[in-house]
Write an enzyme that holds these catalytic residues in place. Structure first.
Site, PDB file in Angstrom:
ATOM      1  CD  GLU A  77      20.499   7.670 -29.401  1.00 36.50           C
ATOM      2  OE1 GLU A  77      19.814   8.596 -29.798  1.00 36.50           O
ATOM      3  OE2 GLU A  77      20.868   6.741 -30.128  1.00 36.50           O
TER       4      GLU A  77
HETATM    5  C1  LIG Z   1      16.032  13.190 -21.415  1.00 38.94           C
HETATM    6  C2  LIG Z   1      15.683  11.869 -22.030  1.00 38.94           C
HETATM    7  C3  LIG Z   1      15.372  11.808 -23.383  1.00 38.94           C
HETATM    8  C4  LIG Z   1      15.008  10.590 -23.963  1.00 38.94           C
HETATM    9  N1  LIG Z   1      14.627  10.560 -25.285  1.00 38.94           N
HETATM   10  C5  LIG Z   1      14.078   9.428 -25.795  1.00 38.94           C
HETATM   11  C6  LIG Z   1      13.478   9.427 -27.105  1.00 38.94           C
HETATM   12  O1  LIG Z   1      13.491  10.430 -27.816  1.00 38.94           O
HETATM   13  N2  LIG Z   1      12.870   8.300 -27.531  1.00 38.94           N
HETATM   14  C7  LIG Z   1      12.826   7.159 -26.778  1.00 38.94           C
HETATM   15  O2  LIG Z   1      12.262   6.179 -27.240  1.00 38.94           O
HETATM   16  N3  LIG Z   1      13.388   7.119 -25.541  1.00 38.94           N
HETATM   17  C8  LIG Z   1      14.000   8.210 -25.027  1.00 38.94           C
HETATM   18  N4  LIG Z   1      14.555   8.208 -23.769  1.00 38.94           N
HETATM   19  C9  LIG Z   1      14.487   6.984 -22.965  1.00 38.94           C
HETATM   20  C10 LIG Z   1      15.835   6.317 -22.729  1.00 38.94           C
HETATM   21  O3  LIG Z   1      16.270   5.723 -23.918  1.00 38.94           O
HETATM   22  C11 LIG Z   1      15.647   5.337 -21.559  1.00 38.94           C
HETATM   23  O4  LIG Z   1      15.563   6.118 -20.394  1.00 38.94           O
HETATM   24  C12 LIG Z   1      16.787   4.339 -21.462  1.00 38.94           C
HETATM   25  O5  LIG Z   1      16.722   3.437 -22.536  1.00 38.94           O
HETATM   26  C13 LIG Z   1      16.754   3.561 -20.145  1.00 38.94           C
HETATM   27  O6  LIG Z   1      15.501   3.047 -19.892  1.00 38.94           O
HETATM   28  P1  LIG Z   1      14.816   3.291 -18.454  1.00 38.94           P
HETATM   29  O7  LIG Z   1      14.887   4.745 -18.169  1.00 38.94           O
HETATM   30  O8  LIG Z   1      13.488   2.658 -18.466  1.00 38.94           O
HETATM   31  O9  LIG Z   1      15.767   2.546 -17.447  1.00 38.94           O
HETATM   32  P2  LIG Z   1      15.727   0.995 -17.063  1.00 38.94           P
HETATM   33  O10 LIG Z   1      15.683   0.161 -18.284  1.00 38.94           O
HETATM   34  O11 LIG Z   1      14.689   0.761 -16.034  1.00 38.94           O
HETATM   35  O12 LIG Z   1      17.160   0.817 -16.393  1.00 38.94           O
HETATM   36  C14 LIG Z   1      17.440   1.219 -15.046  1.00 38.94           C
HETATM   37  C15 LIG Z   1      18.868   0.778 -14.699  1.00 38.94           C
HETATM   38  O13 LIG Z   1      18.963  -0.661 -14.774  1.00 38.94           O
HETATM   39  C16 LIG Z   1      19.997  -1.029 -15.657  1.00 38.94           C
HETATM   40  N5  LIG Z   1      19.597  -2.222 -16.403  1.00 38.94           N
HETATM   41  C17 LIG Z   1      18.440  -2.446 -17.070  1.00 38.94           C
HETATM   42  N6  LIG Z   1      18.456  -3.645 -17.656  1.00 38.94           N
HETATM   43  C18 LIG Z   1      19.653  -4.194 -17.371  1.00 38.94           C
HETATM   44  C19 LIG Z   1      20.278  -5.436 -17.711  1.00 38.94           C
HETATM   45  N7  LIG Z   1      19.720  -6.347 -18.481  1.00 38.94           N
HETATM   46  N8  LIG Z   1      21.523  -5.657 -17.233  1.00 38.94           N
HETATM   47  C20 LIG Z   1      22.167  -4.730 -16.480  1.00 38.94           C
HETATM   48  N9  LIG Z   1      21.625  -3.559 -16.136  1.00 38.94           N
HETATM   49  C21 LIG Z   1      20.380  -3.282 -16.584  1.00 38.94           C
HETATM   50  C22 LIG Z   1      20.191   0.163 -16.597  1.00 38.94           C
HETATM   51  O14 LIG Z   1      21.491   0.190 -17.185  1.00 38.94           O
HETATM   52  C23 LIG Z   1      19.922   1.326 -15.660  1.00 38.94           C
HETATM   53  O15 LIG Z   1      21.079   1.658 -14.958  1.00 38.94           O
HETATM   54  C24 LIG Z   1      14.978   9.408 -23.177  1.00 38.94           C
HETATM   55  C25 LIG Z   1      15.318   9.475 -21.827  1.00 38.94           C
HETATM   56  C26 LIG Z   1      15.649  10.687 -21.245  1.00 38.94           C
HETATM   57  C27 LIG Z   1      15.967  10.718 -19.775  1.00 38.94           C
END
Ligand SMILES: Cc1cc2nc3c(=O)[nH]c(=O)nc-3n(C[C@H](O)[C@H](O)[C@H](O)COP(=O)(O)OP(=O)(O)OC[C@H]3O[C@@H](n4cnc5c(N)ncnc54)[C@H](O)[C@@H]3O)c2cc1C
Length: 544
Positions: A401
């Site tokens: 989220e």
């Molecule tokens: C168990 C689980 C359930 C989920 N359920 C859903 C769901 O139902 N529907 C759905 O759509 N998604 C879902 N998600 C996805 C979740 O919303 C994403 O994992 C989350 O938004 C982060 O994206 P990412 O994993 O690609 O991390 P990334 O975006 O790759 O981020 C990696 C790291 O970099 C940091 N970062 C990225 N961009 C920036 C920036 N501009 N400035 C500073 N720091 C930054 C982040 O804070 C993080 O620490 C789920 C994830 C999990 C693990």
């Protein structure tokens, strides 16, 4: 609504320069609302907790069966209008119900997604025909929904999705991969986000049996093992034109407003799990003996229990203040205006508070599970006690989220964008953290880009102000109205003030240093810590 009444309504970010007279607190719930919340709590305790090992093993049909049972009790859509099969309750009561259902992470995520991000797009942005077609089946538990935004290469940067849609012969064709989709294994309806012709970011209601849609294998997760998280593969999946949700090119409004309200649902889920962690810690500390005494008698164990309870009190105060503010924004919607515009405005009004609530509640949970595990010593590191599962399950709450980094950046960027900085600088402090926030804000040169590190300092000061102010106002009201556990509330707020003031001073000092301002930041206003461990031990956990 007449202009005078409209002007009197609370406004987003208003806590930065004044407090509402009487923010809503959980003590204001009426007898019927408490009864409903207690039904939810009994359901979680008696029906969910005995099944945790079997749920984590993903025993066939078990989780969907529990969700169906919860829906039969009305928990499939507590704040969805009755016309669509929901209970039509306020967001505040719906939040309390979700909190009480959330004693375990996997069940909490599954029901939280069902009631929240997966259902909200239709409630907020569906056409009347779409609402009537899907919501009664969702609220009754006949079908489960899911929310599909994230992709393998687009997580935080969610609006740049690679998924594509094209309108051909009266139907959309969707292609792409969606990642991390909660409830995917059991869901019959997905809100999928894709760009029409590679440009117009849009939302679609995609039924599970659509040709070209496949739910791929479950992710092998470190926690939340009883929940389902899987990928969706869309290969020219056929979606009727009537299943476009809201407008082509307006999908960002659906996605972001849903997440905004969803952040408060996360807050409820975090509080529920915190309650479990405090219960486990209190119980264990009374049973375990070292040096001939129970470990609950040692100062450092008591300090942990006290700080966990204080942070939970602050997180709870913030959560219910925020959801009641959202309720006020929803009830102020103009019947004469465009329904969707009015809804969007109501969702957006308290964006700052929603992001702060998500960060505060999930970090209070992280602290609680970590300290609760520490209290268990080596046994906490085994699967013999419930704390190991709580610890694993809680970790993801700071990631989904919107990661906490992104919510931090977003919150203070909104303060600036909404033009609240001047009023903040001119305001009078309402609590010690607020003094530090005002000091930092007065030195901020808003004409230069702040950079992420400084923005995060400012955001932490904003967050600590909101939390301290909310906890203090609640404690004061508890004392004035002499409610049950008023003494605990007053002491928990004092304890939180003592620890949060120290943190605020440190963040203020860092902010000033990053601005190149040479000024000593004193800690003179830090209050005296209070020991609320007795109340936690007597109640076998969080007393309220
Ligand atoms: C168990 C689980 C359930 C989920 N359920 C859903 C769901 O139902 N529907 C759905 O759509 N998604 C879902 N998600 C996805 C979740 O919303 C994403 O994992 C989350 O938004 C982060 O994206 P990412 O994993 O690609 O991390 P990334 O975006 O790759 O981020 C990696 C790291 O970099 C940091 N970062 C990225 N961009 C920036 C920036 N501009 N400035 C500073 N720091 C930054 C982040 O804070 C993080 O620490 C789920 C994830 C999990 C693990």
């Amino acid at each position: 609504m007449n202009p005078k009444a409209a002007a009197a309504l609370p406004k987003g970010g208003g806590f930065l320069f004044a407090c509402e007279n009487e923010p809503f607190t959980p003590e204001q719930f009426g007898a019927d609302e408490r009864l409903m919340a207690d039904t939810a709590f009994q359901f979680a305790k008696n029906e969910v907790l005995p099944l945790l090992d079997r749920l984590d093993a993903q025993e066939e049909g078990l989780m969907p069966g529990l969700i169906k049972q919860a829906c039969e009790l009305g928990f499939g859509g507590p704040d969805t209008p009755e016309k669509y099969g929901g209970l039509g309750l306020s967001k505040a009561v719906a939040t309390r119900i979700l909190e009480k259902l959330s004693l375990n992470g996997s069940f909490s995520t599954t029901i939280g997604v069902h009631q929240g991000v997966a259902q909200l797009p239709i409630v907020l942005f569906g056409s009347e025909e779409q609402r009537m077609r899907y919501l009664p089946r969702i609220t009754s538990g006949e079908i489960m929904p899911a929310y599909a935004l994230s992709e393998p290469n687009n997580g935080t940067d969610a609006l740049s999705v690679a998924s594509r849609a094209a309108l051909r012969n009266g139907a959309y064709r969707l292609s792409g991969t969606k990642m991390w989709i909660s409830n995917a294994k059991w869901a019959s309806l997905f809100t999928v986000f894709a760009k029409v012709d590679g440009e117009r970011f849009s939302a679609f209601l995609v039924e599970r049996d659509s040709p070209g849609l496949e739910v791929s294998r479950e992710e092998h997760k470190m926690g939340l093992k009883g929940s389902s998280t899987a990928r969706l593969i869309l290969e020219d999946a056929v979606v009727p034109q009537a299943n476009l949700l809201y407008l082509e090119g307006e999908g960002h409004r659906v996605a972001l407003n849903t997440l905004n309200i969803g952040r408060c649902k996360i807050g409820a889920m975090a509080l529920g799990q915190m309650r479990s962690a405090l219960h486990a810690a209190a119980k264990y500390s009374k049973e375990r003996k070292q040096f001939g005494r129970t470990i609950a008698s040692f100062g450092l164990v008591r300090q942990k229990l006290a700080e966990m309870a204080a942070r939970m009190f602050a997180a709870e105060s913030v959560l219910y203040r925020t959801v009641a503010l959202i309720d006020s924004a929803f009830s102020a919607r103009e019947a004469s205006g465009d329904e969707y515009d009015e809804t969007r405005k109501a969702c957006e009004e308290f964006q700052i508070e929603c992001s702060l609530t998500k960060v505060l509640t999930t970090e209070a949970l992280a602290f609680a599970v970590d300290e609760a595990l520490q209290i268990h010593g080596g046994y906490g590191f085994t699967e013999e006690f419930p704390i190991a599962r709580l610890y694993r399950d809680a970790r993801v709450m700071r990631i989904y989220e919107g990661t906490n980094e992104i919510n931090r950046l977003f919150a203070f960027e909104r303060v600036m964008k909404r033009g609240l900085l001047d009023a903040l600088r001119d305001g009078a402090p309402t609590c010690p953290a607020h003094e530090y926030l005002i000091l930092a804000a007065r030195n901020l040169d808003a004409s230069k880009p702040l950079g992420q590190e400084l923005t995060a300092c400012m955001s932490d000061l904003t967050l600590l102000t909101y939390a301290q102010q909310s906890a203090n106002l609640r404690a004061e009201r508890m004392r004035r109205e002499n409610v049950q556990f008023a003494d605990f509330g007053v002491d928990a707020a004092k304890q939180f003030e003592a620890s949060a003031t120290g943190w605020a001073a440190a963040r203020c000092a860092e902010a000033l240093a990053r601005m190149g301002v040479k000024q000593n930041v004193s800690l003179s206003s830090a209050g005296q810590p209070r020991d609320v461990a007795d109340a936690v031990l007597e109640s076998d956990g969080y007393p309220l």
